[in-house]
Design an enzyme around this catalytic site. Structure first.
Site, PDB file in Angstrom:
ATOM      1  N   ARG A   1       0.638  -1.112  -0.302  1.00  0.00           N
ATOM      2  CA  ARG A   1       0.009   0.002  -0.028  1.00  0.00           C
ATOM      3  C   ARG A   1       1.075   1.257  -0.030  1.00  0.00           C
ATOM      4  O   ARG A   1       0.466   2.329   0.369  1.00  0.00           O
ATOM      5  CB  ARG A   1      -1.032   0.189   0.845  1.00  0.00           C
ATOM      6  CG  ARG A   1      -1.907  -1.259   1.204  1.00  0.00           C
ATOM      7  CD  ARG A   1      -3.244  -0.935   2.128  1.00  0.00           C
ATOM      8  NE  ARG A   1      -3.897  -2.088   2.199  1.00  0.00           N
ATOM      9  CZ  ARG A   1      -3.910  -3.082   3.044  1.00  0.00           C
ATOM     10  NH1 ARG A   1      -2.785  -2.828   4.061  1.00  0.00           N
ATOM     11  NH2 ARG A   1      -4.599  -3.989   3.124  1.00  0.00           N
TER      12      ARG A   1
ATOM     13  N   GLU B   1      -5.717  16.572 -10.935  1.00  0.00           N
ATOM     14  CA  GLU B   1      -6.406  16.718 -12.269  1.00  0.00           C
ATOM     15  C   GLU B   1      -7.943  17.095 -12.193  1.00  0.00           C
ATOM     16  O   GLU B   1      -8.590  16.344 -12.837  1.00  0.00           O
ATOM     17  CB  GLU B   1      -6.101  15.682 -13.207  1.00  0.00           C
ATOM     18  CG  GLU B   1      -6.384  16.385 -14.835  1.00  0.00           C
ATOM     19  CD  GLU B   1      -5.669  15.308 -15.772  1.00  0.00           C
ATOM     20  OE1 GLU B   1      -4.666  14.851 -15.684  1.00  0.00           O
ATOM     21  OE2 GLU B   1      -6.480  15.188 -16.798  1.00  0.00           O
TER      22      GLU B   1
END
Ligand SMILES: NC(=O)c1ccc[n+]([C@@H]2O[C@H](COP(=O)([O-])OP(=O)(O)OC[C@H]3O[C@@H](n4cnc5c(N)ncnc54)[C@H](O)[C@@H]3O)[C@@H](O)[C@H]2O)c1
Ligand SMILES: NC(=O)c1ccc[n+]([C@@H]2O[C@H](COP(=O)([O-])OP(=O)(O)OC[C@H]3O[C@@H](n4cnc5c(N)ncnc54)[C@H](O)[C@@H]3O)[C@@H](O)[C@H]2O)c1
Ligand SMILES: [Zn+2]
Ligand SMILES: [Zn+2]
Lengths: 438, 438
Positions: B195, B311
């Site tokens: 992770r 974004e």
């Protein structure tokens, strides 16, 4: 230099964990009492859910008013993570409340990820809840094979294939409908698809409702170790309809109880004492007992995760028994032992080692064994797990840092633990030899 | 309701983009000037790096003092992302500076991810830089097959296999040594392994040095579309040794120039004008011209990424020409066209469409074609790309939201663009028909 940094790290983690328990639980009932019934009326957990389900489906074809305007949500537990905070809704019949689910859907397209066992039970119901009075939303689903052995990259790819073939875009929502395996895989898929899309958890096993659906750990297994590939990725909400437990096999129910016991042991002594008194009610699936155990488990997990989302220390304590347990799951082949079964045996081993280190009284060690036995969970690893097998698998555990295996061990009064690499290696060896063949 | 939300979103994105350019570039030289030489002495880029490399290897066997105590770093560009901020070091010979790299390694174990082309050129050198005077650190490497067609899940799994077989733990560091393919894959592997582990970029193509190694976009391709699976994951540092460009084939150099041109077009008119005057210097690999182009590109990218890491709007402008370009890459089969080649043709198409919409003057459209032609980049898509092929591939582009394809288009004076779903569909159709067979 690297060595001293690593022992500093272990020490820091250890002290921060020791400091956290015992805590005053929020709104825990007195140890001996059965919690007061929550304000909604619980239908008998033994009743078949088919009838209600059926009638809702008719409603979805010819939309009508909601039969009950009153919300069935008995509890909301908030996971406080700044701008990634989210609610956990807990209650009976929550899948009959479309508003709750629809509130957290982003975009017009939903992908429900589920499996061959859960789909026939709840997929239509969830689809109804997503689309009822909501013609803008369209629902796709991907039905994966059932089992821990499919929590792998090949199966994960089926989720991406379906999402991409369906031309889902960034403004879609993934819904995990199933137990921990589905939740972990769907969550990782949501984290990685287009670098991250919206995600909702609908856990349908006790294990997933008390543990895996909360806190944002997602991932898949590698042939050499559990959950080695994944992401921290928080859902938009967790929706726990306790009615889904009606169809859960007894063995799966017990598996979830292993994690409930864990919360008591690591940080919540009153909750552990409540469990000791109410284990038969839990096994008999008494709705109020189950609802309380789920709520209190989610509160404990939410508190820990809010303090340490990415597991720099405190959060690791949620892995009591898991280093031994993961070794059992990996060593016996994924799916042979249920996760909670492996964790139960692992918890007994951790308690045994803690006792050998002189960190807990014999009475606590015995209460750990007793409560897990009462829950009909295994208290020793399977015969095939040799000392060597344990050691070689534990060497790739995620809690190894710079070669040092850190463990969660009980220390002090009931409800207290530490996460540390500073323990006598002999105690670990003795525990392994006490529980395994050579 | 969902529809109006989506057009609101497009409008918001569009206005925020239009507002951002033209900007005053930080420290850009006057349009006509060649940038003044940076303060370190650049060895000729044509000189073979083998001799220095060799001597360093001897040093690694019998450690001696660093020959030069003076740092070769000519420029540091900071990517400002709060607690995920990091430096981009740019200079000739930086791989001869072990300190720079070692400063950003976490833990004692390093996994270098590279490929069959780059490994024989630079793996020993990087291993030396990581381990010189640093006996605590051990280095593993995984050498992947070379090519965009291997930027897939199967190849990614080889990285996990190696990491797990080598028993790397959370305190390890992944190092990406290669072009954009290696950087994107290694970054995603670092994001997902346990992770998330520490990660360093050593980009060795112009494409990777001016674009892909900066900003934290990582991922792999799906057979149905580019970069559809991945993560936003920031490196600890980016180390750009411009000497590595010595071995880069001309076609790959030109591919990187396509992204350099992009920065000028979307937000930095003086940089574009500088490129128009210095394109032959860039193609001739003049060290000071390359160094300036890399620095200015990294500055532009860092500014955009700092404002919009994930974004939500502005960052999408970095994808000028990429919707068309990705369709070319997917449609021709990964690897047939280089990324920058596809982007060059895509940029010409975007300029053509912008001009049809009346958003830019013909003179700008022509300057786009001219500069890309000068860089020997393609200015039309391959013959096999039909209108239908473009349309069906563009439908799964990551910039589709709720079914609406948003595009980056030029609008206004040189150096200005918008990211918008609000354009006349006819213009898109006309552009496709102007460039493709039916
Ligand atoms: N992410 C975390 O933080 C976390 C925490 C704990 C466990 N886990 C993971 O969770 C997994 C175990 O989860 P699990 O115990 O839920 O296993 P599971 O997902 O395999 O579910 C158990 C079985 O019950 C079936 N099932 C699910 N819901 C049902 C229902 N309502 N009625 C009837 N059958 C139903 C499933 O199909 C499966 O056969 C493991 O992979 C473990 O690693 C993750
Ligand atoms: N993450 C981002 O933000 C981002 C931005 C732009 C591009 N990209 C991705 O980057 C990839 C393209 O990158 P690329 O153009 O570097 O391609 P690449 O990684 O395939 O490298 C091009 C070729 O050059 C070789 N090579 C690399 N360094 C060399 C050297 N120093 N000397 C000789 N040969 C060398 C490589 O082995 C390869 O054959 C695409 O997959 C694209 O999607 C990502
Ligand atoms: Zn568990
Ligand atoms: Zn690009």
């Amino acid at each position: 230099m690297a060595a001293s940094a690593s022992s500093l790290l272990a020490a820091a983690a250890s002290s921060s964990c020791a400091a956290i328990s015992p805590r005053l639980p929020r709104g825990a009932p007195a140890a001996a009492s059965v919690p007061s019934p929550s304000r909604h009326t619980c239908p008998s957990l033994r009743a078949s859910p088919a009838r209600r389900h059926q009638s809702r489906f008719v409603a979805s074809v010819a939309p009508t008013m909601q039969p009950s305007a009153e919300s069935r949500v008995s509890t909301v537990v908030d996971v406080d993570l700044g701008d990634r905070s989210y609610p956990i809704y807990i209650g009976a019949g929550l899948l009959d409340e479309p508003d709750l689910l629809q509130r957290h859907v982003h975009g017009k397209r939903v992908l429900v990820v589920t499996n061959t066992t859960v789909a026939p039970l709840y997929l239509e119901k969830v689809t109804w809840a997503l689309t009822h009075n909501n013609p803008n939303v369209s629902v796709e689903s991907v039905i994966l094979p059932d089992g821990e052995q499919y929590k792998d990259m090949d199966t994960l790819m089926k989720v991406f294939d379906k999402a991409i073939e369906s031309r889902l875009d960034r403004r879609c929502t993934f819904v995990a409908l199933g137990g921990g395996v589905i939740g972990d895989m769907c969550g990782f898929a949501a984290a990685a698809f287009l670098r991250g899309v919206n995600f909702i958890q609908i856990p349908t096993t006790l294990m997933a409702q008390v543990d895996s659906s909360v806190g944002g750990k997602t991932g898949i297994n590698h042939p050499l170790g559990k959950n080695l590939i994944g992401a921290f990725y928080q859902p938009q909400c967790v929706l726990i309809d306790t009615d889904t437990l009606n169809t859960l096999p007894d063995r799966e129910l017990a598996s979830g109880i292993a994690e409930v016991v864990k919360y008591g042991l690591i940080r919540d002594a009153p909750f552990f004492e409540w469990q000791e008194k109410n284990m038969s009610a839990l096994l008999a699936r008494e709705p109020s007992a189950l609802a309380y155990a789920i709520k209190r488990s989610c509160e404990n997990k939410a508190e820990v995760v809010a303090q340490d989302e990415k597991e720099s220390g405190l959060r690791a304590t949620l892995n009591l028994g898991h280093t031994f347990g993961h070794a059992i799951e990996t060593g016996t082949g994924y799916g042979a032992w249920l996760h909670g079964e492996a964790i139960a045996a692992g918890t007994v081993m951790a308690a045994d080692m803690s006792h050998r280190l002189g960190w807990i009284d014999e009475s606590i060690r015995k209460r750990v064994v007793d409560i897990l036995e009462q829950a009909k969970l295994p208290i020793t690893p399977p015969e095939t797990m040799t000392v060597e097998k344990f050691k070689s698998i534990m060497a790739v555990d995620k809690k190894v840092a710079d070669g040092l295996l850190r463990l969660i061990l009980l220390k002090g009064p009931l409800g207290s633990c530490v996460f540390t690499g500073e323990y006598d290696r002999k105690a670990l060896d003795e525990t392994l030899h006490a529980f395994c063949n050579n």
